[in-house]
Design a protein around this motif. Structure first.
Motif, PDB file in Angstrom:
ATOM      1  N   GLN A 226       0.828  -1.202   0.000  1.00 16.55           N
ATOM      2  CA  GLN A 226       0.000   0.000   0.000  1.00 16.55           C
ATOM      3  C   GLN A 226       0.868   1.260   0.000  1.00 16.55           C
ATOM      4  O   GLN A 226       0.481   2.297  -0.548  1.00 16.55           O
ATOM      5  CB  GLN A 226      -0.924   0.009   1.229  1.00 16.55           C
ATOM      6  N   VAL A 227       2.054   1.162   0.590  1.00 20.03           N
ATOM      7  CA  VAL A 227       2.944   2.321   0.680  1.00 20.03           C
ATOM      8  C   VAL A 227       3.836   2.451  -0.552  1.00 20.03           C
ATOM      9  O   VAL A 227       4.052   3.565  -1.051  1.00 20.03           O
ATOM     10  CB  VAL A 227       3.820   2.224   1.951  1.00 20.03           C
ATOM     11  N   PHE A 228       4.334   1.334  -1.076  1.00 21.18           N
ATOM     12  CA  PHE A 228       5.334   1.383  -2.138  1.00 21.18           C
ATOM     13  C   PHE A 228       4.867   0.807  -3.477  1.00 21.18           C
ATOM     14  O   PHE A 228       5.552   0.991  -4.484  1.00 21.18           O
ATOM     15  CB  PHE A 228       6.598   0.614  -1.709  1.00 21.18           C
ATOM     16  N   ARG A 239       1.412   8.333  -0.482  1.00 17.79           N
ATOM     17  CA  ARG A 239       2.493   7.343  -0.559  1.00 17.79           C
ATOM     18  C   ARG A 239       3.853   8.030  -0.555  1.00 17.79           C
ATOM     19  O   ARG A 239       4.781   7.593   0.143  1.00 17.79           O
ATOM     20  CB  ARG A 239       2.340   6.482  -1.822  1.00 17.79           C
ATOM     21  N   ALA A 240       3.981   9.089  -1.321  1.00 21.39           N
ATOM     22  CA  ALA A 240       5.261   9.801  -1.390  1.00 21.39           C
ATOM     23  C   ALA A 240       5.651  10.368  -0.022  1.00 21.39           C
ATOM     24  O   ALA A 240       6.825  10.348   0.369  1.00 21.39           O
ATOM     25  CB  ALA A 240       5.184  10.913  -2.426  1.00 21.39           C
ATOM     26  N   TYR A 241       4.660  10.851   0.715  1.00 22.60           N
ATOM     27  CA  TYR A 241       4.924  11.416   2.044  1.00 22.60           C
ATOM     28  C   TYR A 241       5.435  10.342   2.999  1.00 22.60           C
ATOM     29  O   TYR A 241       6.446  10.531   3.698  1.00 22.60           O
ATOM     30  CB  TYR A 241       3.640  12.053   2.580  1.00 22.60           C
ATOM     31  N   LEU A 242       4.761   9.202   3.039  1.00 19.16           N
ATOM     32  CA  LEU A 242       5.179   8.120   3.927  1.00 19.16           C
ATOM     33  C   LEU A 242       6.541   7.562   3.509  1.00 19.16           C
ATOM     34  O   LEU A 242       7.408   7.290   4.343  1.00 19.16           O
ATOM     35  CB  LEU A 242       4.113   7.011   3.923  1.00 19.16           C
ATOM     36  N   GLN A 243       6.751   7.419   2.209  1.00 19.50           N
ATOM     37  CA  GLN A 243       8.035   6.933   1.715  1.00 19.50           C
ATOM     38  C   GLN A 243       9.172   7.871   2.110  1.00 19.50           C
ATOM     39  O   GLN A 243      10.269   7.427   2.491  1.00 19.50           O
ATOM     40  CB  GLN A 243       7.990   6.790   0.191  1.00 19.50           C
ATOM     41  N   GLU A 244       8.911   9.168   2.016  1.00 17.89           N
ATOM     42  CA  GLU A 244       9.942  10.155   2.363  1.00 17.89           C
ATOM     43  C   GLU A 244      10.334  10.042   3.831  1.00 17.89           C
ATOM     44  O   GLU A 244      11.530  10.043   4.167  1.00 17.89           O
ATOM     45  CB  GLU A 244       9.435  11.561   2.060  1.00 17.89           C
ATOM     46  N   LEU A 245       9.354   9.943   4.708  1.00 16.64           N
ATOM     47  CA  LEU A 245       9.658   9.817   6.135  1.00 16.64           C
ATOM     48  C   LEU A 245      10.416   8.527   6.433  1.00 16.64           C
ATOM     49  O   LEU A 245      11.372   8.518   7.223  1.00 16.64           O
ATOM     50  CB  LEU A 245       8.370   9.877   6.957  1.00 16.64           C
ATOM     51  N   MET A 246       9.997   7.411   5.810  1.00 18.10           N
ATOM     52  CA  MET A 246      10.671   6.129   6.050  1.00 18.10           C
ATOM     53  C   MET A 246      12.081   6.106   5.462  1.00 18.10           C
ATOM     54  O   MET A 246      12.901   5.268   5.851  1.00 18.10           O
ATOM     55  CB  MET A 246       9.830   4.981   5.477  1.00 18.10           C
ATOM     56  N   GLY A 247      12.363   7.021   4.555  1.00 16.13           N
ATOM     57  CA  GLY A 247      13.705   7.117   3.988  1.00 16.13           C
ATOM     58  C   GLY A 247      14.610   8.067   4.744  1.00 16.13           C
ATOM     59  O   GLY A 247      15.775   8.243   4.373  1.00 16.13           O
ATOM     60  N   ARG A 248      14.075   8.701   5.816  1.00 14.87           N
ATOM     61  CA  ARG A 248      14.870   9.649   6.592  1.00 14.87           C
ATOM     62  C   ARG A 248      14.976   9.208   8.053  1.00 14.87           C
ATOM     63  O   ARG A 248      15.000  10.031   8.965  1.00 14.87           O
ATOM     64  CB  ARG A 248      14.247  11.047   6.531  1.00 14.87           C
ATOM     65  N   ASP A 262      22.049  -2.849  -1.267  1.00 13.12           N
ATOM     66  CA  ASP A 262      23.441  -2.787  -1.710  1.00 13.12           C
ATOM     67  C   ASP A 262      23.939  -1.345  -1.809  1.00 13.12           C
ATOM     68  O   ASP A 262      24.937  -1.062  -2.446  1.00 13.12           O
ATOM     69  CB  ASP A 262      23.625  -3.507  -3.053  1.00 13.12           C
ATOM     70  N   GLY A 263      23.226  -0.437  -1.151  1.00 12.42           N
ATOM     71  CA  GLY A 263      23.627   0.964  -1.130  1.00 12.42           C
ATOM     72  C   GLY A 263      22.760   1.711  -0.145  1.00 12.42           C
ATOM     73  O   GLY A 263      22.276   1.138   0.839  1.00 12.42           O
ATOM     74  N   SER A 264      22.536   2.972  -0.407  1.00 10.37           N
ATOM     75  CA  SER A 264      21.750   3.792   0.512  1.00 10.37           C
ATOM     76  C   SER A 264      20.283   3.867   0.115  1.00 10.37           C
ATOM     77  O   SER A 264      19.516   4.615   0.719  1.00 10.37           O
ATOM     78  CB  SER A 264      22.326   5.213   0.560  1.00 10.37           C
ATOM     79  N   ALA A 265      19.881   3.101  -0.903  1.00 12.08           N
ATOM     80  CA  ALA A 265      18.487   3.146  -1.375  1.00 12.08           C
ATOM     81  C   ALA A 265      17.621   2.217  -0.529  1.00 12.08           C
ATOM     82  O   ALA A 265      17.501   1.029  -0.820  1.00 12.08           O
ATOM     83  CB  ALA A 265      18.411   2.761  -2.847  1.00 12.08           C
ATOM     84  N   TRP A 266      17.048   2.757   0.545  1.00 13.25           N
ATOM     85  CA  TRP A 266      16.163   1.982   1.403  1.00 13.25           C
ATOM     86  C   TRP A 266      15.209   2.932   2.109  1.00 13.25           C
ATOM     87  O   TRP A 266      15.446   4.143   2.187  1.00 13.25           O
ATOM     88  CB  TRP A 266      16.941   1.162   2.435  1.00 13.25           C
ATOM     89  N   ALA A 267      14.111   2.375   2.609  1.00  8.14           N
ATOM     90  CA  ALA A 267      13.154   3.113   3.418  1.00  8.14           C
ATOM     91  C   ALA A 267      12.560   2.106   4.391  1.00  8.14           C
ATOM     92  O   ALA A 267      12.123   1.030   3.970  1.00  8.14           O
ATOM     93  CB  ALA A 267      12.059   3.728   2.551  1.00  8.14           C
ATOM     94  N   ASP A 294      17.038  -3.691  -8.412  1.00  4.35           N
ATOM     95  CA  ASP A 294      15.619  -4.001  -8.252  1.00  4.35           C
ATOM     96  C   ASP A 294      15.153  -3.651  -6.841  1.00  4.35           C
ATOM     97  O   ASP A 294      15.946  -3.646  -5.890  1.00  4.35           O
ATOM     98  CB  ASP A 294      15.342  -5.479  -8.529  1.00  4.35           C
ATOM     99  N   ASP A 295      13.856  -3.377  -6.709  1.00  8.93           N
ATOM    100  CA  ASP A 295      13.271  -3.016  -5.422  1.00  8.93           C
ATOM    101  C   ASP A 295      12.541  -4.205  -4.809  1.00  8.93           C
ATOM    102  O   ASP A 295      11.794  -4.906  -5.496  1.00  8.93           O
ATOM    103  CB  ASP A 295      12.285  -1.859  -5.583  1.00  8.93           C
ATOM    104  N   TYR A 296      12.757  -4.394  -3.505  1.00 10.53           N
ATOM    105  CA  TYR A 296      12.142  -5.493  -2.772  1.00 10.53           C
ATOM    106  C   TYR A 296      11.473  -4.960  -1.503  1.00 10.53           C
ATOM    107  O   TYR A 296      12.019  -4.075  -0.833  1.00 10.53           O
ATOM    108  CB  TYR A 296      13.179  -6.556  -2.387  1.00 10.53           C
ATOM    109  N   LEU A 297      10.322  -5.498  -1.198  1.00 10.92           N
ATOM    110  CA  LEU A 297       9.671  -5.239   0.074  1.00 10.92           C
ATOM    111  C   LEU A 297      10.038  -6.388   1.011  1.00 10.92           C
ATOM    112  O   LEU A 297       9.944  -7.558   0.628  1.00 10.92           O
ATOM    113  CB  LEU A 297       8.157  -5.167  -0.090  1.00 10.92           C
ATOM    114  N   VAL A 298      10.456  -6.051   2.221  1.00 11.21           N
ATOM    115  CA  VAL A 298      10.914  -7.071   3.168  1.00 11.21           C
ATOM    116  C   VAL A 298      10.304  -6.800   4.538  1.00 11.21           C
ATOM    117  O   VAL A 298      10.263  -5.649   4.990  1.00 11.21           O
ATOM    118  CB  VAL A 298      12.452  -7.077   3.289  1.00 11.21           C
TER     119      VAL A 298
END
Length: 368
Positions: A226-228, A239-248, A262-267, A294-298
């Protein structure tokens, strides 16, 4: 000498003409068969020039070897020359995950469940079952429910709600979570939103105890979609708002599923909670990570950990194992090759928590 009568001569000439006619028909038939079977260069060229289609390819003889055993579905009905798609073997991701989890250390008395979803392919896998207390990962759910309520009312979040949301997600502030928990109507409001989101095994904590909400790793993947993901009830702005907070997330909370990136791309959003009756820890982590482009939800959930640190190590190892079923070289193995990777009878199940901690979801020292 007696001259033969004209009758026999006419009969002989008639027989010769009949034989010649039969030879002609046989010759013409042979030529037609030759053209149909192999064609000639000139005939093929004329056919291509007239129709744009060069005709059928060579016909295999009865002695030709059988085609490959890769299954090919029949062309779709409706006319036309359809393209035949080859069905490739699909890896058994859950079997691969079970095999990967054998290398993860799970202490005696602890339990873990982890789920993963490849956002691109839609394939996923899960290891372990049972329900787990959420601790502070429920804060992402609280904000999703608040955003949905605001959408229904056709309004934006107030300045106070935004301030609480920032503190609740980025710093895991418990007081801010309690404010927003009351705003959504507590457990009843959370459960109502989750039914709309598609969560089927999550129940809000009693009274003010939002940290004692119970959930499963599968439900947390549903929430993360629902978020990503696409097709969400949340608007693009929500969605963008929640993603931004989870990425900070605050630097001291950069642990958990981010270990699989494998880098800093996570939320992400983490949760940790000591049980008042036993002193054992609930440690959870949910989010989106990028690995191999690739993007994964975990979602990695655990309880029964002796310390917060051992719980963090467990969810991080589990998250890496989950993502590895898509990124490791063996992840492309067909299902038949991974059959031996299924969990044995000795694989420890993720049992339900034996009882709720005798603590408040918002006032526990050291909880998040």
């Amino acid at each position: 000498m007696t001259t033969p009568s004209p009758g026999p001569r006419r009969r002989r000439r008639a027989r010769r003409r009949a034989r010649a006619s039969r030879r002609g028909r046989l010759l013409r038939t042979a030529l037609v068969c030759a053209v149909l079977a192999g064609g000639t260069a000139a005939g093929a060229a004329r056919l291509t020039a007239r129709t744009g289609f060069a005709g059928p390819g060579p016909v295999a003889s009865p002695a030709a070897p059988a085609p490959s055993s890769v299954p090919v579905p029949a062309p779709a009905s409706g006319g036309g020359a359809g393209v035949e798609a080859v069905t490739e073997p699909v890896a058994d991701r859950s079997a691969l995950l079970a095999a990967a989890m054998r290398a993860v250390t799970v202490a005696r008395g602890a339990a873990v469940s982890v789920a993963v979803l490849d956002l691109d392919s839609g394939q996923g896998a899960r290891y372990g079952d049972g329900t787990f207390e959420t601790a502070s990962i429920v804060k992402a759910d609280i904000l999703a429910a608040l955003l949905l309520r605001a959408q229904d009312a056709g309004r934006r979040l107030t300045a106070q709600e935004r301030a609480c949301a920032t503190a609740m997600i980025e710093n895991s502030d418990n007081d801010s979570a309690s404010v927003l928990w009351r705003s959504i109507g507590g457990a009843g409001g959370l459960d109502a939103a989750n039914r709309r989101f598609g969560l089927t095994a999550t129940a809000g904590g009693d009274g003010p105890l939002w940290g004692l909400t119970r959930t499963t790793s599968a439900d947390q993947i549903t929430l993360l979609r629902q978020v990503f993901g696409d097709g969400s009830l949340l608007s693009a702005a929500s969605r963008a708002y929640l993603q931004e907070l989870m990425g900070r997330i605050a630097a001291d909370q950069d642990w958990g599923v981010s270990a699989a990136a494998d880098g800093s791309a996570w939320a992400l959003k983490n949760g940790w909670l000591p049980r008042g009756t036993t002193g054992l820890w609930v440690v959870n982590s949910i989010g989106r990570v990028t690995a191999g482009g690739d993007d994964y939800l975990v979602a990695a959930l655990s309880h029964g950990n002796a310390t917060k640190e051992t719980g963090i190590s467990l969810v991080e190892e589990s998250a890496r194992a989950a993502v590895s079923v898509f990124t490791a070289p063996t992840a492309s193995a067909p299902a038949s090759a991974s059959a031996s990777a299924r969990p044995s009878a000795s694989t420890p199940p993720s049992a339900s928590v034996s009882g709720p901690p005798s603590v408040s979801g918002s006032s526990v020292s050291g909880a998040g």
